[in-house]
Design an enzyme around this catalytic site. Sequence first.
Site, PDB file in Angstrom:
ATOM      1  CB  VAL A   1     -92.078  82.378 -22.618  1.00 44.40           C
ATOM      2  CG1 VAL A   1     -91.022  82.918 -21.667  1.00 44.40           C
ATOM      3  CG2 VAL A   1     -91.420  81.600 -23.753  1.00 44.40           C
TER       4      VAL A   1
ATOM      5  N   PRO B   1    -101.865  91.196 -26.557  1.00 41.79           N
ATOM      6  CG  PRO B   1    -101.428  91.031 -28.837  1.00 41.79           C
ATOM      7  CD  PRO B   1    -100.762  91.321 -27.528  1.00 41.79           C
TER       8      PRO B   1
ATOM      9  N   PRO C   1     -97.597  53.276  -4.269  1.00 42.39           N
ATOM     10  CG  PRO C   1     -97.763  53.096  -6.585  1.00 42.39           C
ATOM     11  CD  PRO C   1     -97.625  54.111  -5.490  1.00 42.39           C
TER      12      PRO C   1
ATOM     13  CG  ASP D   1     -97.707  49.898   7.390  1.00 42.33           C
ATOM     14  OD1 ASP D   1     -97.443  49.626   8.571  1.00 42.33           O
ATOM     15  OD2 ASP D   1     -98.748  50.468   7.031  1.00 42.33           O
TER      16      ASP D   1
ATOM     17  CE  LYS E   1    -101.289  47.507  11.417  1.00 43.68           C
ATOM     18  NZ  LYS E   1    -102.466  48.399  11.469  1.00 43.68           N
TER      19      LYS E   1
ATOM     20  N   GLY F   1     -97.805  52.292   2.949  1.00 39.97           N
ATOM     21  CA  GLY F   1     -98.006  52.078   1.531  1.00 39.97           C
ATOM     22  C   GLY F   1     -99.219  52.838   1.040  1.00 39.97           C
TER      23      GLY F   1
ATOM     24  CG  ASP G   1    -103.836  58.696   0.750  1.00 37.12           C
ATOM     25  OD1 ASP G   1    -103.275  59.751   0.390  1.00 37.12           O
ATOM     26  OD2 ASP G   1    -104.698  58.652   1.648  1.00 37.12           O
TER      27      ASP G   1
END
Length: 410
Positions: free
Chosen positions: A26, A46, A174, A197, A219, A250, A252
């Site tokens: 927690v 502790p 992707p 793209d 492209k 698309g 990276d």
Amino acid sequence: MPQDQHYLAGLQLAGRRVVVVGGGTVAQRRLPRLLSAGAAVELVAPHTTPSVQALADSGELVWHPRLYRAGDLDGAWYVLACTDDASVNAAVCADAERARIFCVRADAGARGTAVTPATGYHDGLLVGVLSGGVPRRSAAVRDAVLDALSSGSVSDVGADKPTVEGVALVGGGPGDPELITVRGRRLLARADVVVVDRLAPRELLDELADHVEVIDAAKIPYGRAAAQEAINSALVEHARAGRFVVRLKGGDPYLFGRGFEEVLACAEAGVPVTVVPGVTSAFSVPAAAEVPVTHRGVAHEVVVVSGHVPPGDERSLVDWEALGRLRGTVVLLMGVEHIGLFADTLIEAGRPGDTPVAVIQEGTLRTQRVVRAPLADIADAAADAGIRPPAVTVIGPVAGLAERTAATRG
């Protein structure tokens, strides 16, 4: 309205002492938000989880490795009692009550004097939801609000909200629209112009407001192409006209996506650019096909190679002889047309012909297809299956690991 309805308030905890009693899971969940608020956190427990221990080791909080005792709350502004011992939590809350310090009791929220809302961030907004002690309901509503804000179906644009300027270079992932980053989707919802793209998650365009101008910069391999110079000009011209431009790509944008060319063009024109990395298809598409690009004891290296220039071409910058000597994983992008040439070149350079290969077409989408074959046979197998771009090719022992999962399923 229920009589015990909570009163929502934002606490300014920066530089103020906050005591957390208990170092379990927690506390592990609550501490990051307290630390990001700038609180001077002291932890009394502790023992802690390894993650909490790491926060103490890094100096982000002060850890007192002992049991709670009277006086630990002196000077505190806020207290969290989150041990696994109800009697200790009750004692902490009682001490806090006497000292008039608001206290959250994790094991019995109604017995504390404060509760922790389900929270989340959206572009400078902190969204908090309380549901009278039903945390799953709070979390569900919070998530729905954040999703609506991110998608633009609920607008957060007000007169006092600063206008976004320049260009955002956004990696869309992707292909599956749910794999774009949260920040990327948020900026997309605020766009005036979107330059997109072919491989970007195009379903996201349907979520745009009617006034948003969409420019197709597709492209298509070996077919119609929008010149990079024209794309650069569109980004600069629209940004200079005072529009917020999102360049949706698309994968990276910095992995064979010409993203840095666009950043340089904007920089030369004095246009500010925000870069939002994306989930690269080089790793995510194989993952969607149960191909890990690394695996303990199987692959200690991964090389991502562009296949738009084949081996032997004078423009190639790839050392194919070196790749042939590697034993790990080669991920080949844009290599469908010349896959036979790539395979022969690697075999000639020393890669065994029986090396497993997986070719994944349209990975992460409902139309995903996977072809598996040894390196010596992959060209024929891909041709027989009618594989076409976009596809990712994984070469190496990891491409054969899916057989293990198939065997366990029976």
